[in-house]
Design a protein around this motif. Structure first.
Motif, PDB file in Angstrom:
ATOM      1  N   ILE A  95       0.821  -1.216   0.000  1.00 31.52           N
ATOM      2  CA  ILE A  95       0.000   0.000   0.000  1.00 31.52           C
ATOM      3  C   ILE A  95       0.853   1.263   0.000  1.00 31.52           C
ATOM      4  N   ALA A  96       1.919   1.262   0.791  1.00 27.06           N
ATOM      5  CA  ALA A  96       2.765   2.462   0.876  1.00 27.06           C
ATOM      6  C   ALA A  96       3.439   2.765  -0.462  1.00 27.06           C
ATOM      7  N   GLN A  97       3.973   1.729  -1.113  1.00 30.08           N
ATOM      8  CA  GLN A  97       4.621   1.930  -2.413  1.00 30.08           C
ATOM      9  C   GLN A  97       3.601   2.356  -3.473  1.00 30.08           C
ATOM     10  N   GLY A  98       2.411   1.754  -3.417  1.00 26.56           N
ATOM     11  CA  GLY A  98       1.366   2.144  -4.357  1.00 26.56           C
ATOM     12  C   GLY A  98       0.969   3.597  -4.189  1.00 26.56           C
ATOM     13  N   ARG A  99       0.833   4.035  -2.952  1.00 22.24           N
ATOM     14  CA  ARG A  99       0.495   5.430  -2.676  1.00 22.24           C
ATOM     15  C   ARG A  99       1.585   6.369  -3.178  1.00 22.24           C
ATOM     16  N   ARG A 100       2.837   5.961  -3.014  1.00 22.27           N
ATOM     17  CA  ARG A 100       3.946   6.800  -3.485  1.00 22.27           C
ATOM     18  C   ARG A 100       3.894   6.970  -5.002  1.00 22.27           C
ATOM     19  N   LEU A 101       3.584   5.889  -5.729  1.00 21.07           N
ATOM     20  CA  LEU A 101       3.501   5.979  -7.189  1.00 21.07           C
ATOM     21  C   LEU A 101       2.331   6.850  -7.632  1.00 21.07           C
ATOM     22  N   LEU A 102       1.222   6.791  -6.900  1.00 19.47           N
ATOM     23  CA  LEU A 102       0.082   7.637  -7.247  1.00 19.47           C
ATOM     24  C   LEU A 102       0.402   9.118  -7.055  1.00 19.47           C
ATOM     25  N   VAL A 103       1.109   9.425  -5.979  1.00 19.12           N
ATOM     26  CA  VAL A 103       1.514  10.814  -5.754  1.00 19.12           C
ATOM     27  C   VAL A 103       2.500  11.262  -6.826  1.00 19.12           C
ATOM     28  N   GLU A 104       3.408  10.355  -7.215  1.00 20.08           N
ATOM     29  CA  GLU A 104       4.360  10.695  -8.280  1.00 20.08           C
ATOM     30  C   GLU A 104       3.625  10.937  -9.604  1.00 20.08           C
ATOM     31  N   ALA A 105       2.591  10.124  -9.880  1.00 20.16           N
ATOM     32  CA  ALA A 105       1.804  10.336 -11.099  1.00 20.16           C
ATOM     33  C   ALA A 105       1.110  11.693 -11.066  1.00 20.16           C
ATOM     34  N   ASN A 106       0.600  12.072  -9.896  1.00 17.76           N
ATOM     35  CA  ASN A 106      -0.032  13.378  -9.740  1.00 17.76           C
ATOM     36  C   ASN A 106       0.950  14.509 -10.022  1.00 17.76           C
ATOM     37  N   ALA A 107       2.159  14.375  -9.473  1.00 20.14           N
ATOM     38  CA  ALA A 107       3.172  15.412  -9.659  1.00 20.14           C
ATOM     39  C   ALA A 107       3.572  15.527 -11.125  1.00 20.14           C
ATOM     40  N   ARG A 108       3.731  14.384 -11.807  1.00 21.48           N
ATOM     41  CA  ARG A 108       4.093  14.406 -13.224  1.00 21.48           C
ATOM     42  C   ARG A 108       2.968  15.008 -14.068  1.00 21.48           C
ATOM     43  N   GLU A 109       1.725  14.711 -13.689  1.00 20.08           N
ATOM     44  CA  GLU A 109       0.589  15.270 -14.410  1.00 20.08           C
ATOM     45  C   GLU A 109       0.550  16.792 -14.265  1.00 20.08           C
ATOM     46  N   LEU A 110       0.802  17.267 -13.064  1.00 22.42           N
ATOM     47  CA  LEU A 110       0.822  18.705 -12.829  1.00 22.42           C
ATOM     48  C   LEU A 110       1.929  19.373 -13.627  1.00 22.42           C
ATOM     49  N   ALA A 111       3.134  18.780 -13.603  1.00 20.51           N
ATOM     50  CA  ALA A 111       4.260  19.361 -14.342  1.00 20.51           C
ATOM     51  C   ALA A 111       3.997  19.353 -15.842  1.00 20.51           C
ATOM     52  N   SER A 112       3.412  18.264 -16.353  1.00 10.43           N
ATOM     53  CA  SER A 112       3.109  18.176 -17.778  1.00 10.43           C
ATOM     54  C   SER A 112       2.078  19.221 -18.191  1.00 10.43           C
ATOM     55  N   SER A 113       1.071  19.433 -17.360  1.00 12.38           N
ATOM     56  CA  SER A 113       0.042  20.416 -17.672  1.00 12.38           C
ATOM     57  C   SER A 113       0.607  21.835 -17.674  1.00 12.38           C
ATOM     58  N   LEU A 114       1.473  22.124 -16.735  1.00 14.93           N
ATOM     59  CA  LEU A 114       2.071  23.460 -16.669  1.00 14.93           C
ATOM     60  C   LEU A 114       2.981  23.710 -17.871  1.00 14.93           C
ATOM     61  N   ARG A 115       3.715  22.683 -18.308  1.00 13.10           N
ATOM     62  CA  ARG A 115       4.552  22.846 -19.501  1.00 13.10           C
ATOM     63  C   ARG A 115       3.681  23.125 -20.711  1.00 13.10           C
ATOM     64  N   TRP A 116       2.563  22.422 -20.818  1.00 12.65           N
ATOM     65  CA  TRP A 116       1.650  22.625 -21.951  1.00 12.65           C
ATOM     66  C   TRP A 116       1.063  24.031 -21.922  1.00 12.65           C
ATOM     67  N   LEU A 117       0.728  24.523 -20.735  1.00 15.23           N
ATOM     68  CA  LEU A 117       0.110  25.840 -20.618  1.00 15.23           C
ATOM     69  C   LEU A 117       1.067  26.967 -20.953  1.00 15.23           C
ATOM     70  N   THR A 118       2.344  26.757 -20.683  1.00 11.69           N
ATOM     71  CA  THR A 118       3.325  27.836 -20.845  1.00 11.69           C
ATOM     72  C   THR A 118       4.154  27.670 -22.111  1.00 11.69           C
ATOM     73  N   ARG A 119       3.641  26.917 -23.079  1.00 14.07           N
ATOM     74  CA  ARG A 119       4.424  26.641 -24.285  1.00 14.07           C
ATOM     75  C   ARG A 119       4.474  27.823 -25.237  1.00 14.07           C
ATOM     76  N   GLY A 120       3.668  28.849 -25.009  1.00 11.46           N
ATOM     77  CA  GLY A 120       3.834  30.072 -25.787  1.00 11.46           C
ATOM     78  C   GLY A 120       2.657  30.479 -26.639  1.00 11.46           C
ATOM     79  N   GLN A 121       1.703  29.597 -26.910  1.00 11.97           N
ATOM     80  CA  GLN A 121       0.572  29.990 -27.744  1.00 11.97           C
ATOM     81  C   GLN A 121      -0.374  30.895 -26.951  1.00 11.97           C
ATOM     82  N   PRO A 122      -0.964  31.909 -27.594  1.00  7.62           N
ATOM     83  CA  PRO A 122      -1.781  32.911 -26.877  1.00  7.62           C
ATOM     84  C   PRO A 122      -2.926  32.298 -26.085  1.00  7.62           C
TER      85      PRO A 122
END
Length: 322
Positions: free
Chosen positions: A189-216
């Motif tokens: 359970i602990a390792q599974g929870r850690r991977l879910l949090v890591e997936a959340n963090a990667r999703e957030l970082a990916s979304s922010l990169r997409w938002l700031t890519r430069g298109q108006p």
């Protein structure tokens, strides 16, 4: 009789030389490789083929086809034809990993050529294509293209782990749920929870990169982006953030368009995955898992279920009275 004087013709010296024809083929192929890898739609590449005979010839060079990006193959389902199939096959023969994955998905789910489709996806997976690894994991988890008894949970977990190692967010989330539930792997359970949090963090970082890519329009969306501590979406509740949905892979859009537009037909009793960004169909009745509360939606994977819960189903899900 006066002799006829021969008229002298002089070549015009003010004509500009054709500099393009003076460029060596190697340089043109190098430029075309960059264009094919960065094309934002199929027409970007098709326009090159229609420009002139030389570009048409060099654009079909194996080096150029090997570099073509996923969006070069992003044709609409209604535009799919034998010529489009041949072009993607040429890219496969040139060693294009993205073409192997895209054509593998199309053959497996749309054209119902299971063996050829799985073989192409495996070819891409061998070359560490994360999406191909995850798709093969989904096939193993569901026993897609075969019977319920052909599910191989351990193989699904192994493929998911490899895709997660390569940074595939859905694979990270799927593996986290498998560890939490002890599904195909020893429960942790602990390792599974850690991977879910890591997936959340990667999703957030990916979304922010997409938002700031430069298109108006993305910049405006970024300006409206806010962090709300008490109304954050479930997947990012650890951070209290609301972020837009991740960009959908072109082949997933093709799958959804193929069946929803009527180009392809689902068999009797078969349904599409309810997550809008997936497009995978069932290959046998009751293959996908249903929502345990309402029973009205079904998903090919835990990853799709978690994403659809965040984006749509959370506000729609109502327990059905017996």
């Amino acid at each position: 009789m006066l002799p006829v004087k021969k008229r002298k013709f002089f070549s015009r010296t003010d004509e500009k030389p054709d500099l393009f024809n003076g460029l060596p083929d190697d340089l043109v192929v190098f430029i075309l490789c960059k264009l094919s890898s960065s094309a934002s739609c199929p027409s970007d590449f098709i326009n090159i083929l229609l420009t002139c005979k030389r570009l048409n010839l060099l654009a079909l060079h194996p080096l150029v086809l090997a570099k073509a990006g996923a969006k070069v193959f992003a044709v609409r389902a209604k535009s799919w034809s034998d010529s489009a199939h041949r072009f993607v096959k040429h890219c496969v023969n040139a060693g294009n990993v993205e073409a192997c994955y895209s054509l593998g998905m199309i053959r497996f789910y749309c054209l119902q050529n299971r063996a050829s489709g799985a073989s192409l996806m495996a070819k891409a997976a061998i070359k560490s294509h994360a999406s191909a690894l995850y798709s093969l994991a989904v096939i193993q988890f569901n026993g897609s293209g075969a019977s319920k008894n052909d599910k191989d949970l351990k193989a699904g977990v192994a493929l998911c782990a490899r895709a997660a190692f390569l940074g595939h967010i859905d694979a990270l989330r799927e593996l986290g749920h498998c560890l939490q539930d002890g599904y195909g792997v020893s429960q942790n359970i602990a390792q599974g929870r850690r991977l879910l949090v890591e997936a959340n963090a990667r999703e957030l970082a990916s979304s922010l990169r997409w938002l700031t890519r430069g298109q108006p329009q993305r910049q405006q969306c970024y300006q409206r982006y806010t962090c709300v501590a008490d109304t954050g979406c479930p997947l990012l509740s650890d951070f209290g953030c609301n972020v837009p949905a991740a960009e959908v892979h072109p082949v997933n859009e093709f799958l959804k368009d193929w069946f929803e537009s009527g180009v392809g037909e689902l068999g009797a009793g078969l349904r599409l995955c309810s997550h809008d960004g997936c497009g995978r169909p069932e290959t046998r009745p009751h293959e996908f898992r249903r929502c345990s509360v309402c029973g009205l939606v079904n998903y090919c994977s835990r990853g799709c279920q978690a994403l659809d819960w965040k984006l749509r189903h959370k506000v729609e899900c109502v327990q059905v009275e017996p």
